[in-house]
Design a protein around this motif. Structure first.
Motif, PDB file in Angstrom:
ATOM      1  N   PHE A  33      52.457 -56.040  27.277  1.00 59.76           N
ATOM      2  CA  PHE A  33      51.618 -55.378  28.302  1.00 59.76           C
ATOM      3  C   PHE A  33      50.871 -54.244  28.115  1.00 59.76           C
ATOM      4  CE2 PHE A  33      52.755 -59.735  30.486  1.00 59.76           C
ATOM      5  CZ  PHE A  33      51.815 -60.032  30.730  1.00 59.76           C
ATOM      6  N   ALA A  34      51.497 -53.055  27.690  1.00 62.56           N
ATOM      7  CA  ALA A  34      51.167 -51.620  27.835  1.00 62.56           C
ATOM      8  C   ALA A  34      50.539 -51.746  26.677  1.00 62.56           C
ATOM      9  CB  ALA A  34      52.664 -50.533  28.130  1.00 62.56           C
ATOM     10  N   THR A  35      51.139 -52.302  25.430  1.00 60.32           N
ATOM     11  CA  THR A  35      50.245 -52.739  24.314  1.00 60.32           C
ATOM     12  C   THR A  35      49.023 -52.873  24.605  1.00 60.32           C
ATOM     13  OG1 THR A  35      52.534 -52.628  22.908  1.00 60.32           O
ATOM     14  CG2 THR A  35      50.692 -52.996  22.400  1.00 60.32           C
ATOM     15  N   SER A  36      48.480 -54.019  25.007  1.00 60.52           N
ATOM     16  CA  SER A  36      47.518 -54.911  25.358  1.00 60.52           C
ATOM     17  C   SER A  36      46.551 -53.624  25.919  1.00 60.52           C
ATOM     18  CB  SER A  36      47.702 -56.342  25.863  1.00 60.52           C
ATOM     19  OG  SER A  36      46.585 -56.813  26.589  1.00 60.52           O
ATOM     20  N   PHE A  37      46.763 -53.429  26.642  1.00 58.10           N
ATOM     21  CA  PHE A  37      45.808 -52.716  27.993  1.00 58.10           C
ATOM     22  C   PHE A  37      45.726 -51.029  26.901  1.00 58.10           C
ATOM     23  CE2 PHE A  37      45.960 -48.410  30.615  1.00 58.10           C
ATOM     24  CZ  PHE A  37      44.940 -49.007  31.528  1.00 58.10           C
ATOM     25  N   PHE A  58      33.080 -54.455  13.932  1.00 54.10           N
ATOM     26  CA  PHE A  58      34.192 -53.458  14.143  1.00 54.10           C
ATOM     27  C   PHE A  58      34.928 -54.584  14.843  1.00 54.10           C
ATOM     28  CE2 PHE A  58      36.716 -51.315  17.988  1.00 54.10           C
ATOM     29  CZ  PHE A  58      37.558 -51.000  17.806  1.00 54.10           C
ATOM     30  N   LYS A  59      34.343 -54.995  16.282  1.00 49.67           N
ATOM     31  CA  LYS A  59      35.117 -56.516  17.319  1.00 49.67           C
ATOM     32  C   LYS A  59      36.011 -57.208  16.110  1.00 49.67           C
ATOM     33  CE  LYS A  59      34.017 -60.177  20.273  1.00 49.67           C
ATOM     34  NZ  LYS A  59      32.884 -60.581  20.870  1.00 49.67           N
ATOM     35  N   ALA A  60      35.385 -57.936  14.587  1.00 49.04           N
ATOM     36  CA  ALA A  60      35.652 -58.564  13.925  1.00 49.04           C
ATOM     37  C   ALA A  60      37.361 -58.252  13.134  1.00 49.04           C
ATOM     38  CB  ALA A  60      35.068 -59.203  13.208  1.00 49.04           C
ATOM     39  N   ILE A  61      37.036 -56.812  12.557  1.00 47.26           N
ATOM     40  CA  ILE A  61      38.068 -56.044  11.894  1.00 47.26           C
ATOM     41  C   ILE A  61      39.298 -55.710  13.644  1.00 47.26           C
ATOM     42  CG2 ILE A  61      38.967 -53.703  10.816  1.00 47.26           C
ATOM     43  CD1 ILE A  61      35.938 -53.600   9.727  1.00 47.26           C
ATOM     44  N   PHE A  62      39.171 -55.780  14.570  1.00 48.04           N
ATOM     45  CA  PHE A  62      39.846 -55.462  15.419  1.00 48.04           C
ATOM     46  C   PHE A  62      40.754 -56.541  16.594  1.00 48.04           C
ATOM     47  CE2 PHE A  62      41.570 -53.929  20.131  1.00 48.04           C
ATOM     48  CZ  PHE A  62      42.228 -52.611  19.950  1.00 48.04           C
ATOM     49  N   PHE A  68      48.663 -57.988  14.120  1.00 49.09           N
ATOM     50  CA  PHE A  68      49.318 -57.452  13.734  1.00 49.09           C
ATOM     51  C   PHE A  68      49.841 -56.395  14.340  1.00 49.09           C
ATOM     52  CE2 PHE A  68      50.028 -53.384  10.793  1.00 49.09           C
ATOM     53  CZ  PHE A  68      51.104 -54.087   9.639  1.00 49.09           C
ATOM     54  N   ILE A  69      49.613 -55.138  14.771  1.00 50.39           N
ATOM     55  CA  ILE A  69      49.914 -53.995  15.768  1.00 50.39           C
ATOM     56  C   ILE A  69      50.657 -54.443  16.959  1.00 50.39           C
ATOM     57  CG2 ILE A  69      49.456 -52.555  17.747  1.00 50.39           C
ATOM     58  CD1 ILE A  69      47.348 -51.796  16.679  1.00 50.39           C
ATOM     59  N   TYR A  70      50.715 -56.144  17.398  1.00 47.10           N
ATOM     60  CA  TYR A  70      51.591 -56.727  18.208  1.00 47.10           C
ATOM     61  C   TYR A  70      52.574 -57.249  17.924  1.00 47.10           C
ATOM     62  CZ  TYR A  70      48.267 -57.447  21.747  1.00 47.10           C
ATOM     63  OH  TYR A  70      47.037 -57.333  22.918  1.00 47.10           O
ATOM     64  N   VAL A  71      52.969 -57.490  16.342  1.00 46.19           N
ATOM     65  CA  VAL A  71      53.956 -58.020  16.176  1.00 46.19           C
ATOM     66  C   VAL A  71      54.911 -56.715  15.469  1.00 46.19           C
ATOM     67  CG1 VAL A  71      54.890 -58.998  13.676  1.00 46.19           C
ATOM     68  CG2 VAL A  71      53.368 -60.268  15.394  1.00 46.19           C
ATOM     69  N   LEU A  72      54.318 -55.683  15.160  1.00 45.36           N
ATOM     70  CA  LEU A  72      54.729 -54.599  14.841  1.00 45.36           C
ATOM     71  C   LEU A  72      55.243 -53.755  16.272  1.00 45.36           C
ATOM     72  CD1 LEU A  72      55.780 -52.550  12.612  1.00 45.36           C
ATOM     73  CD2 LEU A  72      53.104 -50.726  13.375  1.00 45.36           C
ATOM     74  N   VAL A  73      54.477 -53.462  16.931  1.00 43.84           N
ATOM     75  CA  VAL A  73      55.225 -53.124  18.586  1.00 43.84           C
ATOM     76  C   VAL A  73      56.820 -54.014  19.243  1.00 43.84           C
ATOM     77  CG1 VAL A  73      55.296 -53.007  21.124  1.00 43.84           C
ATOM     78  CG2 VAL A  73      53.023 -52.412  19.110  1.00 43.84           C
ATOM     79  N   ILE A  74      56.934 -54.825  18.984  1.00 44.32           N
ATOM     80  CA  ILE A  74      57.832 -56.007  19.307  1.00 44.32           C
ATOM     81  C   ILE A  74      58.190 -55.928  18.058  1.00 44.32           C
ATOM     82  CG2 ILE A  74      58.352 -58.677  18.958  1.00 44.32           C
ATOM     83  CD1 ILE A  74      55.696 -59.301  19.977  1.00 44.32           C
TER      84      ILE A  74
END
Length: 276
Positions: A33-37, A58-62, A68-74
């Motif tokens: 949730f911190a990553t999402s915020f 930017f919205k589409a690329i983001f 990708f960031i979610y998977v990396l953080v997990i």
């Protein structure tokens, strides 16, 4: 307090080498949730500094980078909690290979979508032609691009075809396009009168721009007709087929009013009778 500590330290055993405590699960959820915020904050900050036409890109690329960031953080969080990621990946190697093969086309579409957004291959409201299909782009996503045809049908195109096939962008150099209508007249017709009538046709059409591009070319001496071409420019490229149809109707009317014939192919057949 001791009861709470016991609950938090309760260990869940997925296997002999993959174990995680309740405390670790709660920490993992908190990190998620911190990553999402923080991602939402970063998105708002960057979007404010972008121009309006770049915000959708930017919205589409983001949206792709976010997962990708979610998977990396997990993965990093699990590794810090003592979960042996290497063992987990090794045990599911066959599954990952199968998923990789199955998602190959999906990744091709996503990568192609990123390239399209970055190098500005197409934009919203562009008129494009791919594999003989013409449509007006109204949505560009990472995986697909959607366009509306002249008969109000939606074409959903996977993005990888834009890299594998030739793409004609009718509006890449601006909204003004140059097109033409060909017509043949009978031999013996007054060619100057033909030119005059064709120019009048272009001038009278409301969607044809009266500029230097409006011209008549004497193309060739055909087998059955004198070939002419009416060149014109328009900003309404999406209605091009309708404009051409209107011009042909007008040409036919004007030619009939001025006794100029549009011939059809004819052949002279000579019969030779042999003497007995």
């Amino acid at each position: 307090m001791e009861v709470i500590n016991n609950i938090l330290n309760f260990t869940i055993n997925f296997s002999d080498k993959i174990q995680i405590t309740i405390k670790g699960v709660l920490l993992l959820i908190t990190i998620f949730f911190a990553t999402s915020f923080f991602l939402k904050v970063i998105r708002k900050i960057v979007s404010r500094r972008l121009e309006e036409e770049d915000k959708d890109k930017f919205k589409a690329i983001f949206s792709f980078l976010k997962y990708f960031i979610y998977v990396l953080v997990i993965i990093i969080a699990l590794d810090s909690l003592g979960v042996k990621i290497g063992v987990l990946l090794t045990s599911s190697a066959a599954l990952l290979v199968g998923l990789g093969l199955g998602l190959q086309t999906l990744f091709q579409d996503i990568i192609s979508g990123i390239f399209m957004l970055l190098d500005k291959t197409i934009h919203i409201n562009d008129i494009i032609e791919v594999d003989g299909k013409v449509g007006k782009v109204f949505e560009i996503n990472l995986r697909t691009t959607r366009a509306m045809t002249v008969d109000d049908k939606v074409i959903i195109m996977p993005n990888h075809i834009f890299l594998a096939s030739s793409l004609y962008n009718w509006t890449q150099n601006g909204q003004l396009i140059i097109e033409s209508v060909d017509v043949g007249v009978a031999y013996g017709s007054d060619v100057e009168k033909v030119k005059e009538l064709l120019l009048e046709t272009g001038i009278e059409h409301p969607k044809v721009i009266n500029n230097k591009n409006l011209d008549v070319l004497f193309m060739d001496f055909g087998e059955s007709a004198l070939q002419f071409r009416l060149r014109f420019s328009t900003k309404d490229s999406f209605s091009l087929f309708k404009i051409k149809s209107d011009l042909r109707f007008l040409i036919d009317t004007k030619f009939r009013e001025n006794n100029i014939q549009i011939p059809f192919p004819q052949r002279d057949v000579h019969l030779i009778q042999k003497k007995e």
